[in-house]
Design a protein around this motif. Structure first.
Motif, PDB file in Angstrom:
ATOM      1  N   SER A 114       0.838  -1.192   0.000  1.00 43.07           N
ATOM      2  CA  SER A 114       0.000   0.000   0.000  1.00 43.07           C
ATOM      3  C   SER A 114       0.874   1.243   0.000  1.00 43.07           C
ATOM      4  O   SER A 114       2.032   1.203   0.421  1.00 43.07           O
ATOM      5  CB  SER A 114      -0.935   0.025   1.216  1.00 43.07           C
ATOM      6  N   THR A 115       0.307   2.356  -0.478  1.00 41.36           N
ATOM      7  CA  THR A 115       1.008   3.636  -0.470  1.00 41.36           C
ATOM      8  C   THR A 115       0.095   4.707   0.112  1.00 41.36           C
ATOM      9  O   THR A 115      -1.133   4.606   0.039  1.00 41.36           O
ATOM     10  CB  THR A 115       1.430   4.055  -1.889  1.00 41.36           C
ATOM     11  N   THR A 116       0.712   5.721   0.698  1.00 39.16           N
ATOM     12  CA  THR A 116      -0.050   6.866   1.221  1.00 39.16           C
ATOM     13  C   THR A 116       0.627   8.189   0.881  1.00 39.16           C
ATOM     14  O   THR A 116       0.086   9.247   1.210  1.00 39.16           O
ATOM     15  CB  THR A 116      -0.197   6.778   2.749  1.00 39.16           C
ATOM     16  N   ASN A 117       1.818   8.125   0.257  1.00 36.97           N
ATOM     17  CA  ASN A 117       2.611   9.351   0.049  1.00 36.97           C
ATOM     18  C   ASN A 117       2.536   9.888  -1.375  1.00 36.97           C
ATOM     19  O   ASN A 117       3.322  10.759  -1.749  1.00 36.97           O
ATOM     20  CB  ASN A 117       4.072   9.093   0.428  1.00 36.97           C
ATOM     21  N   ASN A 121      -3.028   7.055  -4.670  1.00 35.91           N
ATOM     22  CA  ASN A 121      -2.538   5.896  -3.921  1.00 35.91           C
ATOM     23  C   ASN A 121      -3.381   4.648  -4.193  1.00 35.91           C
ATOM     24  O   ASN A 121      -4.586   4.745  -4.454  1.00 35.91           O
ATOM     25  CB  ASN A 121      -2.545   6.211  -2.429  1.00 35.91           C
ATOM     26  N   SER A 161      -7.444   3.520  -3.588  1.00 36.51           N
ATOM     27  CA  SER A 161      -7.629   3.994  -2.221  1.00 36.51           C
ATOM     28  C   SER A 161      -8.507   5.234  -2.173  1.00 36.51           C
ATOM     29  O   SER A 161      -8.620   5.987  -3.145  1.00 36.51           O
ATOM     30  CB  SER A 161      -6.262   4.282  -1.598  1.00 36.51           C
ATOM     31  N   LEU A 163      -7.559   7.607  -0.599  1.00 35.08           N
ATOM     32  CA  LEU A 163      -6.501   8.616  -0.730  1.00 35.08           C
ATOM     33  C   LEU A 163      -6.008   8.648  -2.174  1.00 35.08           C
ATOM     34  O   LEU A 163      -4.828   8.406  -2.470  1.00 35.08           O
ATOM     35  CB  LEU A 163      -5.344   8.306   0.227  1.00 35.08           C
ATOM     36  N   TRP A 184     -10.554  13.209  -2.033  1.00 34.82           N
ATOM     37  CA  TRP A 184      -9.313  13.588  -1.353  1.00 34.82           C
ATOM     38  C   TRP A 184      -8.587  14.605  -2.215  1.00 34.82           C
ATOM     39  O   TRP A 184      -8.544  14.474  -3.441  1.00 34.82           O
ATOM     40  CB  TRP A 184      -8.449  12.354  -1.145  1.00 34.82           C
ATOM     41  N   VAL A 189      -3.321  12.901   4.759  1.00 35.40           N
ATOM     42  CA  VAL A 189      -3.897  11.556   4.651  1.00 35.40           C
ATOM     43  C   VAL A 189      -5.008  11.315   5.674  1.00 35.40           C
ATOM     44  O   VAL A 189      -5.701  10.300   5.598  1.00 35.40           O
ATOM     45  CB  VAL A 189      -2.809  10.471   4.832  1.00 35.40           C
ATOM     46  N   PHE A 249      -5.013   4.994   7.284  1.00 37.18           N
ATOM     47  CA  PHE A 249      -4.416   4.323   6.132  1.00 37.18           C
ATOM     48  C   PHE A 249      -2.931   4.007   6.338  1.00 37.18           C
ATOM     49  O   PHE A 249      -2.396   3.124   5.675  1.00 37.18           O
ATOM     50  CB  PHE A 249      -4.598   5.190   4.882  1.00 37.18           C
ATOM     51  N   GLN A 250      -2.271   4.689   7.239  1.00 39.93           N
ATOM     52  CA  GLN A 250      -0.845   4.466   7.453  1.00 39.93           C
ATOM     53  C   GLN A 250      -0.562   3.242   8.324  1.00 39.93           C
ATOM     54  O   GLN A 250       0.573   2.784   8.389  1.00 39.93           O
ATOM     55  CB  GLN A 250      -0.210   5.713   8.062  1.00 39.93           C
TER      56      GLN A 250
END
Length: 277
Positions: A114-117, A121, A161, A163, A184, A189, A249-250
Motif C-alpha cells: 500500500s502507499t499513502t505518500n 494511492n 484507495s 486517498l 481527497w 492523509v 491508512f498508514q
C-alpha cells in the motif's frame, strides 16, 4: 586417537576439577536435605522459566492463525449487522413477502502492499478472483471505508484507495438525506472533503459521515469519518465539509471486501434505462 589422548592429558586438571565438583554436588544432594530442596527449587525455577519462554514463543508464532480466525469472526459479525439492517428495512416497508437471500457478504483480506505518500494511492490485497473478488467491489476496514477494487488476478487485487484524487464516493451526513461526493485533495492523509452539500443542509462539527447507499458498491450507513470543519464552496451555493477519516491508512493491515450479490442486476437495469431514454 593420539590427538584425542594428547588433548585429554593437556586438559587433565580441568577434567579432574569437573569430576570432583560433580562428586561433591552428588554427595551434598544425597546427604543434606536442605541443599537438596534448594537444588530442586532452583531446578523447578529454571524449568518454569524455560517453559514460560517456550510458551511465549509458540504463542507468538500462533498469532497469525488466531488473527485469521478473528478476521473471519469479525466478517461474520459484519454480515450479521447488514442482515439485520435489511430485515429492519423490510419491516419498515410493512411487507409480508418472504425475506430474499441476503444481499451483502464480506471477504476478509490482508494488505500485500500500500502507499499513502502519492497523489494517487493504491492498495494491493492478498485475495483475487479465486477468492470471489471482482472489480468494482467496495473495500472497508474495521474502522471505516477504504476504497474500491480496481483490477483483479487469480490471487491478488488492486484497490483504488480513498486517498486517491480520482476516487469519489457518495456519502451523507448520518441520519439525514443530504449527500454528496467525498474526495481527497492529495494533501493530508487524515482528511477528505464532502462536497456539494446544499446550503439548507443541517449539520454541525462532530457529526458522523457515512456512505449514502446511492450506488451498488457500498451499502448505506458505513462509517466514513467525522466532520472537522466546513465552509462555503466557490459559488456559495454549496457547503464543503472537511472530514476526518475513520480509517488510519498508514497503519492499515486488515480489510474486508464487500460482495453485493445484486450489484450486476442493479447495473443491468440502470444501463437498460439509459439506453431507452
Amino acid at each position: 586417537m593420539q590427538k584425542l589422548l594428547a588433548f585429554l592429558i593437556s586438559k587433565r586438571h580441568w577434567i579432574l576439577f569437573l569430576l570432583f565438583e560433580t562428586i561433591s554436588f552428588v554427595l551434598i544432594y544425597r546427604n543434606n536435605a536442605y541443599q537438596r530442596n534448594m537444588m530442586l527449587s532452583s531446578a523447578n525455577t529454571i524449568t518454569g522459566g524455560i517453559s514460560l519462554a517456550a510458551n511465549t514463543v509458540f504463542s507468538y508464532l500462533d498469532l497469525q492463525h488466531v488473527n485469521r480466525q478473528l478476521l473471519e469472526r469479525n466478517s461474520l459479525l459484519e454480515m450479521e449487522v447488514l442482515r439485520l439492517q435489511e430485515q429492519l428495512k423490510m419491516m419498515s416497508l410493512d411487507t409480508v413477502r418472504p425475506a430474499p437471500d441476503y444481499t451483502y457478504e464480506y471477504i476478509s483480506a490482508g494488505i500485500a502492499n500500500s502507499t499513502t505518500n502519492y497523489v494517487n494511492n493504491y492498495i494491493t490485497i492478498n485475495k483475487g478472483f479465486k477468492d470471489g473478488i471482482r472489480p468494482d467491489m467496495g473495500v472497508v476496514s474495521p474502522l471505516g471505508i477504504v476504497g474500491i477494487v480496481m483490477t483483479v488476478n487469480e490471487h491478488y487485487s488492486v484497490v483504488i484507495s480513498l486517498l486517491n484524487t480520482k476516487s469519489k464516493v457518495s456519502c451523507k451526513v448520518k441520519n439525514t438525506s443530504f449527500f454528496g461526493p467525498l474526495s481527497w485533495n492529495g494533501d493530508d492523509v487524515k482528511y477528505a472533503y464532502l462536497e456539494e452539500l446544499p446550503t439548507h443542509a443541517t449539520f454541525q462539527v462532530g457529526d458522523t459521515i457515512v456512505t449514502s447507499g446511492n450506488s451498488a458498491i457500498f451499502p448505506p450507513d458505513l462509517i466514513v469519518g467525522i466532520v472537522e470543519s466546513y465552509g462555503k464552496q466557490r459559488d456559495d451555493n454549496f457547503y464543503s465539509l472537511k472530514v476526518r477519516l475513520a480509517t488510519d491508512f498508514q497503519s492499515l493491515n486488515i480489510v474486508y471486501v464487500i460482495v453485493n450479490h445484486l450489484q450486476e442486476e442493479q447495473w443491468k437495469i440502470e444501463r437498460e434505462a439509459v439506453r431507452n431514454d
